[in-house]
Design a protein around this motif. Structure first.
Motif, PDB file in Angstrom:
ATOM      1  N   ALA A  80     -20.795  55.513  38.381  1.00  0.00           N
ATOM      2  CA  ALA A  80     -21.035  54.113  38.727  1.00  0.00           C
ATOM      3  C   ALA A  80     -22.478  53.720  38.451  1.00  0.00           C
ATOM      4  O   ALA A  80     -22.751  52.611  37.975  1.00  0.00           O
ATOM      5  CB  ALA A  80     -20.686  53.874  40.198  1.00  0.00           C
ATOM      6  N   PHE A  81     -23.417  54.619  38.723  1.00  0.00           N
ATOM      7  CA  PHE A  81     -24.819  54.321  38.448  1.00  0.00           C
ATOM      8  C   PHE A  81     -25.061  54.175  36.953  1.00  0.00           C
ATOM      9  O   PHE A  81     -25.791  53.274  36.516  1.00  0.00           O
ATOM     10  CB  PHE A  81     -25.717  55.414  39.024  1.00  0.00           C
ATOM     11  N   VAL A  82     -24.445  55.024  36.142  1.00  0.00           N
ATOM     12  CA  VAL A  82     -24.580  54.903  34.684  1.00  0.00           C
ATOM     13  C   VAL A  82     -23.990  53.572  34.227  1.00  0.00           C
ATOM     14  O   VAL A  82     -24.575  52.874  33.400  1.00  0.00           O
ATOM     15  CB  VAL A  82     -23.913  56.092  33.971  1.00  0.00           C
ATOM     16  N   GLY A  83     -22.841  53.187  34.786  1.00  0.00           N
ATOM     17  CA  GLY A  83     -22.249  51.894  34.448  1.00  0.00           C
ATOM     18  C   GLY A  83     -23.134  50.738  34.838  1.00  0.00           C
ATOM     19  O   GLY A  83     -23.250  49.746  34.109  1.00  0.00           O
ATOM     20  N   TYR A  84     -23.783  50.826  35.981  1.00  0.00           N
ATOM     21  CA  TYR A  84     -24.718  49.790  36.426  1.00  0.00           C
ATOM     22  C   TYR A  84     -25.878  49.663  35.441  1.00  0.00           C
ATOM     23  O   TYR A  84     -26.276  48.555  35.066  1.00  0.00           O
ATOM     24  CB  TYR A  84     -25.226  50.146  37.824  1.00  0.00           C
ATOM     25  N   GLN A 138     -24.608  48.115  32.164  1.00  0.00           N
ATOM     26  CA  GLN A 138     -24.341  46.697  32.344  1.00  0.00           C
ATOM     27  C   GLN A 138     -25.642  45.894  32.425  1.00  0.00           C
ATOM     28  O   GLN A 138     -25.701  44.749  31.997  1.00  0.00           O
ATOM     29  CB  GLN A 138     -23.515  46.496  33.616  1.00  0.00           C
ATOM     30  N   SER A 139     -26.690  46.500  32.956  1.00  0.00           N
ATOM     31  CA  SER A 139     -27.959  45.796  33.096  1.00  0.00           C
ATOM     32  C   SER A 139     -28.714  45.662  31.778  1.00  0.00           C
ATOM     33  O   SER A 139     -29.520  44.757  31.626  1.00  0.00           O
ATOM     34  CB  SER A 139     -28.859  46.546  34.079  1.00  0.00           C
ATOM     35  N   ASN A 140     -28.484  46.567  30.838  1.00  0.00           N
ATOM     36  CA  ASN A 140     -29.338  46.634  29.661  1.00  0.00           C
ATOM     37  C   ASN A 140     -28.659  46.377  28.326  1.00  0.00           C
ATOM     38  O   ASN A 140     -29.346  46.223  27.324  1.00  0.00           O
ATOM     39  CB  ASN A 140     -30.021  48.010  29.603  1.00  0.00           C
ATOM     40  N   PHE A 141     -27.345  46.351  28.280  1.00  0.00           N
ATOM     41  CA  PHE A 141     -26.654  46.207  26.992  1.00  0.00           C
ATOM     42  C   PHE A 141     -25.615  45.102  27.052  1.00  0.00           C
ATOM     43  O   PHE A 141     -24.970  44.907  28.082  1.00  0.00           O
ATOM     44  CB  PHE A 141     -25.961  47.522  26.600  1.00  0.00           C
ATOM     45  N   PRO A 162     -21.756  38.320  29.588  1.00  0.00           N
ATOM     46  CA  PRO A 162     -22.938  37.753  30.229  1.00  0.00           C
ATOM     47  C   PRO A 162     -24.208  38.300  29.607  1.00  0.00           C
ATOM     48  O   PRO A 162     -24.242  39.417  29.091  1.00  0.00           O
ATOM     49  CB  PRO A 162     -22.820  38.185  31.687  1.00  0.00           C
ATOM     50  N   SER A 163     -25.259  37.535  29.648  1.00  0.00           N
ATOM     51  CA  SER A 163     -26.527  37.922  29.057  1.00  0.00           C
ATOM     52  C   SER A 163     -27.131  39.115  29.798  1.00  0.00           C
ATOM     53  O   SER A 163     -26.937  39.286  30.995  1.00  0.00           O
ATOM     54  CB  SER A 163     -27.496  36.739  29.115  1.00  0.00           C
ATOM     55  N   SER A 164     -27.870  39.932  29.088  1.00  0.00           N
ATOM     56  CA  SER A 164     -28.522  41.068  29.724  1.00  0.00           C
ATOM     57  C   SER A 164     -29.756  40.620  30.497  1.00  0.00           C
ATOM     58  O   SER A 164     -30.363  41.431  31.193  1.00  0.00           O
ATOM     59  CB  SER A 164     -28.916  42.124  28.688  1.00  0.00           C
ATOM     60  N   ASP A 165     -30.122  39.341  30.397  1.00  0.00           N
ATOM     61  CA  ASP A 165     -31.238  38.823  31.195  1.00  0.00           C
ATOM     62  C   ASP A 165     -30.872  38.711  32.675  1.00  0.00           C
ATOM     63  O   ASP A 165     -31.732  38.685  33.536  1.00  0.00           O
ATOM     64  CB  ASP A 165     -31.676  37.451  30.686  1.00  0.00           C
ATOM     65  N   LEU A 166     -29.560  38.623  32.938  1.00  0.00           N
ATOM     66  CA  LEU A 166     -29.096  38.510  34.317  1.00  0.00           C
ATOM     67  C   LEU A 166     -28.973  39.885  34.942  1.00  0.00           C
ATOM     68  O   LEU A 166     -28.741  40.884  34.262  1.00  0.00           O
ATOM     69  CB  LEU A 166     -27.717  37.836  34.332  1.00  0.00           C
ATOM     70  N   SER A 167     -29.120  39.951  36.225  1.00  0.00           N
ATOM     71  CA  SER A 167     -28.893  41.213  36.927  1.00  0.00           C
ATOM     72  C   SER A 167     -27.382  41.427  37.022  1.00  0.00           C
ATOM     73  O   SER A 167     -26.605  40.492  36.878  1.00  0.00           O
ATOM     74  CB  SER A 167     -29.511  41.159  38.324  1.00  0.00           C
ATOM     75  N   PRO A 168     -26.914  42.648  37.247  1.00  0.00           N
ATOM     76  CA  PRO A 168     -25.475  42.872  37.367  1.00  0.00           C
ATOM     77  C   PRO A 168     -24.834  42.049  38.469  1.00  0.00           C
ATOM     78  O   PRO A 168     -23.679  41.660  38.351  1.00  0.00           O
ATOM     79  CB  PRO A 168     -25.365  44.371  37.657  1.00  0.00           C
ATOM     80  N   GLU A 169     -25.562  41.775  39.542  1.00  0.00           N
ATOM     81  CA  GLU A 169     -24.980  40.971  40.615  1.00  0.00           C
ATOM     82  C   GLU A 169     -24.742  39.538  40.142  1.00  0.00           C
ATOM     83  O   GLU A 169     -23.781  38.901  40.539  1.00  0.00           O
ATOM     84  CB  GLU A 169     -25.906  40.961  41.846  1.00  0.00           C
ATOM     85  N   ALA A 170     -25.634  39.005  39.300  1.00  0.00           N
ATOM     86  CA  ALA A 170     -25.503  37.627  38.816  1.00  0.00           C
ATOM     87  C   ALA A 170     -24.475  37.524  37.701  1.00  0.00           C
ATOM     88  O   ALA A 170     -24.016  36.442  37.395  1.00  0.00           O
ATOM     89  CB  ALA A 170     -26.856  37.113  38.327  1.00  0.00           C
ATOM     90  N   GLN A 171     -24.130  38.634  37.087  1.00  0.00           N
ATOM     91  CA  GLN A 171     -23.157  38.584  36.011  1.00  0.00           C
ATOM     92  C   GLN A 171     -21.788  38.396  36.596  1.00  0.00           C
ATOM     93  O   GLN A 171     -20.848  38.050  36.051  1.00  0.00           O
ATOM     94  CB  GLN A 171     -23.206  39.862  35.184  1.00  0.00           C
TER      95      GLN A 171
END
Length: 120
Positions: free
Chosen positions: A87-91, A94-97, A111-120
């Motif tokens: 799950a951490f690797v997925g986080y 998701q945050s960077n790619f 969703p854009s990678s500018d957003l945090s995973p929570e905002a996506q």
């Protein structure tokens, strides 16, 4: 004569690298899983030692004994730890790619990678 004896000695030395190592007999002491946990806890953290606030070691989940319960709990802890690492690797992914293709057949983008995973 010296050259041939050097070759023979080097071949003998090379062959000894693949010979099996002598086996040393080690006696093992069978311990219950509870005693194993207590000794491992004291060796790992001598300050706290053994700590089981929920008394899970004393439980007998399926009538198979304490050793089976401890084995099940160890297996579950390893499994849940692996899921948490995935799950951490997925986080992080998701945050960077962001994938370059569309997310849905309607053409929605990821969703854009500018957003945090929570905002996506």
């Amino acid at each position: 004569m010296n050259f041939s004896s050097a070759i023979i000695l080097s071949l003998a030395a090379g062959a000894s690298a693949f010979s099996p190592a002598p086996q040393q007999s080690q006696s093992t002491q069978l311990m219950s899983a509870r005693a194993d946990l207590e000794s491992l806890a004291k060796a790992s953290n001598p300050t706290i030692g053994y700590y089981d606030p929920l008394s899970l070691v004393d439980s007998d989940f399926w009538g198979e004994g304490e050793d089976a319960t401890i084995g099940f709990l160890r297996h579950a802890e390893i499994k849940h730890g692996r899921v948490a690492m995935a799950a951490f690797v997925g986080y992080c992914v998701q945050s960077n790619f962001v994938w370059p293709w569309a997310m849905t057949q309607a053409g929605d983008k990821f969703p854009s990678s500018d957003l945090s995973p929570e905002a996506q």
